[in-house]
Design an enzyme around this catalytic site. Sequence first.
Site, short mmCIF file in Angstrom:
data_model
loop_
_atom_site.label_atom_id
_atom_site.label_comp_id
_atom_site.label_asym_id
_atom_site.label_seq_id
_atom_site.Cartn_x
_atom_site.Cartn_y
_atom_site.Cartn_z
N PRO A 53 7.65 -2.10 -60.04
CG PRO A 53 5.62 -3.22 -60.04
CD PRO A 53 7.01 -3.27 -60.61
CG ASN A 54 4.32 0.58 -56.05
OD1 ASN A 54 3.91 1.71 -56.36
ND2 ASN A 54 3.59 -0.50 -56.22
NE ARG B 85 3.45 4.62 -48.18
CZ ARG B 85 3.00 3.79 -49.13
NH1 ARG B 85 3.20 4.04 -50.39
NH2 ARG B 85 2.32 2.71 -48.81
CE1 TYR C 45 9.43 -4.47 -49.56
CE2 TYR C 45 7.94 -2.66 -49.07
CZ TYR C 45 8.15 -3.94 -49.54
OH TYR C 45 7.11 -4.70 -49.98
CG ASN D 201 12.94 -6.10 -56.15
OD1 ASN D 201 11.86 -6.69 -56.34
ND2 ASN D 201 13.25 -5.55 -54.99
CB ALA E 164 3.55 -6.44 -56.88
CG HIS F 253 4.36 -11.91 -55.96
ND1 HIS F 253 5.39 -12.72 -55.54
CD2 HIS F 253 4.58 -10.70 -55.37
CE1 HIS F 253 6.18 -12.03 -54.72
NE2 HIS F 253 5.71 -10.80 -54.60
CG ASP G 37 6.17 -16.28 -71.43
OD1 ASP G 37 6.52 -17.29 -70.79
OD2 ASP G 37 5.01 -16.09 -71.83
CD GLU H 292 12.54 -13.69 -58.30
OE1 GLU H 292 12.76 -14.83 -58.75
OE2 GLU H 292 11.44 -13.36 -57.82
CG HIS I 299 11.97 -10.65 -53.98
ND1 HIS I 299 11.03 -9.89 -54.65
CD2 HIS I 299 12.11 -11.79 -54.67
CE1 HIS I 299 10.62 -10.57 -55.70
NE2 HIS I 299 11.25 -11.72 -55.74
CB SER J 135 10.78 -8.08 -47.71
OG SER J 135 10.01 -8.42 -48.86
NE ARG K 14 6.26 -8.51 -46.99
CZ ARG K 14 6.27 -7.52 -47.89
NH1 ARG K 14 7.24 -7.46 -48.79
NH2 ARG K 14 5.34 -6.60 -47.87
NE ARG L 125 3.56 -8.92 -49.92
CZ ARG L 125 3.27 -7.84 -50.64
NH1 ARG L 125 3.91 -7.63 -51.78
NH2 ARG L 125 2.38 -6.96 -50.24
O1 CA2 Z 1 10.82 -7.44 -51.05
C1 CA2 Z 1 10.85 -6.97 -52.19
O2 CA2 Z 1 11.84 -6.46 -52.69
C2 CA2 Z 1 9.55 -6.96 -53.03
O3 CA2 Z 1 9.90 -7.25 -54.37
C3 CA2 Z 1 8.98 -5.57 -52.92
C4 CA2 Z 1 7.62 -5.41 -53.61
C5 CA2 Z 1 6.66 -6.51 -53.15
O4 CA2 Z 1 5.44 -6.42 -53.88
C6 CA2 Z 1 7.26 -7.90 -53.32
O5 CA2 Z 1 6.33 -8.85 -52.85
C7 CA2 Z 1 8.56 -8.02 -52.57
C8 CA2 Z 1 6.98 -4.07 -53.27
C9 CA2 Z 1 7.85 -2.90 -53.52
C10 CA2 Z 1 7.15 -1.69 -52.95
O6 CA2 Z 1 8.13 -0.88 -52.38
C11 CA2 Z 1 7.71 0.15 -51.60
C12 CA2 Z 1 8.71 0.82 -50.94
C13 CA2 Z 1 8.37 1.87 -50.13
C14 CA2 Z 1 7.05 2.26 -50.00
C15 CA2 Z 1 6.07 1.58 -50.66
C16 CA2 Z 1 6.39 0.53 -51.48
#
Ligand code: CA2
Length: 154
Positions: free
Chosen positions: A11-12, A19, A24, A75, A78, A81, A88, A99, A101, A103, A108, A112
Amino acid sequence: MTLPILILNGPNLNLLGTRETEIYGHDTLSDVEAACRSHAAKLGLDVDCRQSNHEGQLIDWVQEARTAFSGIVINPGAYSHTSIALLDALKAVQKPVVEVHLSNIHQRDSFRHRSYVSLAAKGVICGLGIQGYLSALDALGRWLHPAQPTKKEA
Ligand code: CA2
Protein backbone atom coordinates in the site's frame (compact mmCIF):
# COMPACT_ATOMS: atom_id res chain seq x y z
CA MET A 1 17.51 -20.91 -17.63
CA THR A 2 15.66 -17.67 -16.80
CA LEU A 3 13.69 -17.98 -13.57
CA PRO A 4 10.50 -16.01 -12.82
CA ILE A 5 10.55 -13.73 -9.76
CA LEU A 6 7.52 -11.94 -8.34
CA ILE A 7 8.19 -8.38 -7.11
CA LEU A 8 5.39 -7.11 -4.89
CA ASN A 9 4.89 -3.61 -3.55
CA GLY A 10 2.21 -2.91 -0.98
CA PRO A 11 0.00 0.00 0.00
CA ASN A 12 0.89 3.57 -0.95
CA LEU A 13 4.09 2.60 -2.74
CA ASN A 14 2.38 3.74 -5.98
CA LEU A 15 2.99 7.26 -4.55
CA LEU A 16 6.76 6.89 -4.48
CA GLY A 17 8.65 9.94 -5.70
CA THR A 18 5.66 12.25 -5.28
CA ARG A 19 5.67 12.92 -1.49
CA GLU A 20 7.85 12.18 1.55
CA THR A 21 10.90 12.24 -0.73
CA GLU A 22 13.14 12.94 2.29
CA ILE A 23 12.24 9.43 3.56
CA TYR A 24 11.65 7.41 0.38
CA GLY A 25 13.73 9.26 -2.23
CA HIS A 26 12.86 10.72 -5.62
CA ASP A 27 12.51 7.52 -7.65
CA THR A 28 8.99 6.64 -8.73
CA LEU A 29 7.60 3.10 -8.58
CA SER A 30 8.10 2.88 -12.36
CA ASP A 31 11.78 3.80 -11.87
CA VAL A 32 12.13 1.05 -9.24
CA GLU A 33 10.46 -1.51 -11.51
CA ALA A 34 12.59 -0.54 -14.53
CA ALA A 35 15.79 -0.83 -12.45
CA CYS A 36 14.64 -4.27 -11.21
CA ARG A 37 13.89 -5.44 -14.75
CA SER A 38 17.26 -4.44 -16.11
CA HIS A 39 19.20 -5.81 -13.09
CA ALA A 40 17.26 -9.09 -13.12
CA ALA A 41 18.10 -9.67 -16.80
CA LYS A 42 21.83 -9.67 -15.91
CA LEU A 43 21.19 -12.32 -13.24
CA GLY A 44 19.17 -14.74 -15.37
CA LEU A 45 15.92 -13.72 -13.65
CA ASP A 46 12.69 -12.48 -15.18
CA VAL A 47 10.63 -10.19 -12.95
CA ASP A 48 6.89 -9.63 -12.80
CA CYS A 49 6.30 -6.35 -10.89
CA ARG A 50 2.95 -5.74 -9.19
CA GLN A 51 1.61 -3.20 -6.68
CA SER A 52 -1.61 -3.17 -4.71
CA ASN A 53 -3.16 -1.13 -1.93
CA HIS A 54 -5.30 -4.15 -0.93
CA GLU A 55 -4.22 -6.87 1.49
CA GLY A 56 -6.35 -9.59 -0.12
CA GLN A 57 -4.94 -8.85 -3.58
CA LEU A 58 -1.37 -9.16 -2.26
CA ILE A 59 -2.29 -12.47 -0.60
CA ASP A 60 -3.80 -13.81 -3.86
CA TRP A 61 -0.59 -12.92 -5.70
CA VAL A 62 1.58 -14.53 -3.01
CA GLN A 63 -0.50 -17.72 -3.35
CA GLU A 64 0.03 -17.62 -7.13
CA ALA A 65 3.79 -17.76 -6.45
CA ARG A 66 3.39 -21.28 -5.01
CA THR A 67 3.28 -22.61 -8.57
CA ALA A 68 4.19 -19.77 -10.93
CA PHE A 69 7.35 -18.17 -9.47
CA SER A 70 10.76 -19.26 -8.17
CA GLY A 71 11.07 -16.52 -5.53
CA ILE A 72 9.55 -13.31 -4.19
CA VAL A 73 10.84 -9.82 -3.43
CA ILE A 74 8.27 -7.99 -1.32
CA ASN A 75 7.98 -4.52 0.15
CA PRO A 76 4.73 -5.03 2.07
CA GLY A 77 4.58 -1.36 3.13
CA ALA A 78 2.58 -0.85 6.33
CA TYR A 79 1.12 -4.40 6.08
CA SER A 80 4.57 -5.58 7.28
CA HIS A 81 3.64 -4.35 10.72
CA THR A 82 0.04 -5.55 10.85
CA SER A 83 -0.72 -8.50 8.58
CA ILE A 84 -0.63 -12.01 10.02
CA ALA A 85 -2.65 -13.05 6.95
CA LEU A 86 0.17 -11.98 4.64
CA LEU A 87 2.67 -13.78 6.89
CA ASP A 88 0.60 -17.00 6.66
CA ALA A 89 0.41 -16.73 2.86
CA LEU A 90 4.18 -16.21 2.56
CA LYS A 91 4.89 -19.16 4.86
CA ALA A 92 2.82 -21.38 2.56
CA VAL A 93 4.85 -20.49 -0.55
CA GLN A 94 8.00 -22.48 0.27
CA LYS A 95 10.10 -20.40 -2.12
CA PRO A 96 12.77 -17.89 -1.05
CA VAL A 97 11.31 -14.55 0.03
CA VAL A 98 13.30 -11.33 0.48
CA GLU A 99 11.60 -8.49 2.35
CA VAL A 100 12.68 -4.99 1.35
CA HIS A 101 12.06 -1.61 2.95
CA LEU A 102 13.31 1.58 1.38
CA SER A 103 13.74 3.29 4.75
CA ASN A 104 15.49 2.02 7.88
CA ILE A 105 12.37 0.95 9.78
CA HIS A 106 14.42 0.61 13.01
CA GLN A 107 15.19 4.34 13.06
CA ARG A 108 11.53 5.27 12.72
CA ASP A 109 8.35 5.05 14.85
CA SER A 110 8.40 2.08 17.25
CA PHE A 111 5.34 0.53 15.54
CA ARG A 112 7.51 0.08 12.42
CA HIS A 113 10.22 -1.87 14.26
CA ARG A 114 8.36 -5.17 14.15
CA SER A 115 7.55 -6.88 10.85
CA TYR A 116 5.39 -10.02 10.81
CA VAL A 117 6.55 -10.63 7.23
CA SER A 118 10.17 -11.00 8.44
CA LEU A 119 9.15 -14.30 10.09
CA ALA A 120 8.63 -15.78 6.61
CA ALA A 121 11.53 -14.04 4.84
CA LYS A 122 14.87 -15.70 4.13
CA GLY A 123 16.43 -12.23 3.99
CA VAL A 124 15.43 -8.72 5.10
CA ILE A 125 16.91 -5.49 3.71
CA CYS A 126 16.10 -2.01 4.96
CA GLY A 127 17.46 1.49 4.63
CA LEU A 128 19.21 1.05 1.27
CA GLY A 129 16.54 2.80 -0.80
CA ILE A 130 16.07 1.45 -4.33
CA GLN A 131 19.38 -0.46 -4.04
CA GLY A 132 17.61 -2.78 -1.59
CA TYR A 133 15.48 -4.27 -4.37
CA LEU A 134 18.57 -4.89 -6.52
CA SER A 135 20.43 -6.51 -3.61
CA ALA A 136 17.38 -8.71 -2.99
CA LEU A 137 17.56 -9.86 -6.63
CA ASP A 138 21.32 -10.52 -6.22
CA ALA A 139 20.54 -12.80 -3.26
CA LEU A 140 17.81 -14.66 -5.17
CA GLY A 141 20.16 -15.03 -8.16
CA ARG A 142 22.80 -16.66 -5.95
CA TRP A 143 20.31 -18.97 -4.22
CA LEU A 144 18.51 -20.01 -7.40
CA HIS A 145 21.47 -20.10 -9.82
CA PRO A 146 24.29 -21.41 -7.63
CA ALA A 147 27.74 -20.85 -9.18
CA GLN A 148 29.00 -23.83 -11.16
CA PRO A 149 32.49 -24.97 -10.17
CA THR A 150 35.12 -24.15 -12.81
CA LYS A 151 37.07 -27.05 -14.38
CA LYS A 152 40.04 -26.14 -12.14
CA GLU A 153 37.90 -26.34 -8.95
CA ALA A 154 36.09 -29.57 -9.91
O1 CA2 B 1 10.46 1.88 4.06
C1 CA2 B 1 9.61 1.23 3.43
O2 CA2 B 1 9.80 0.79 2.30
C2 CA2 B 1 8.21 1.01 4.05
O3 CA2 B 1 7.80 -0.30 3.71
C3 CA2 B 1 7.30 2.03 3.41
C4 CA2 B 1 5.88 2.02 3.99
C5 CA2 B 1 5.93 2.11 5.51
O4 CA2 B 1 4.62 1.99 6.05
C6 CA2 B 1 6.83 1.04 6.12
O5 CA2 B 1 6.85 1.20 7.52
C7 CA2 B 1 8.23 1.13 5.56
C8 CA2 B 1 5.07 3.21 3.48
C9 CA2 B 1 5.05 3.36 2.01
C10 CA2 B 1 4.38 4.68 1.70
O6 CA2 B 1 5.07 5.24 0.62
C11 CA2 B 1 4.80 6.53 0.32
C12 CA2 B 1 5.60 7.07 -0.65
C13 CA2 B 1 5.40 8.38 -1.01
C14 CA2 B 1 4.39 9.12 -0.44
C15 CA2 B 1 3.60 8.56 0.52
C16 CA2 B 1 3.79 7.26 0.90
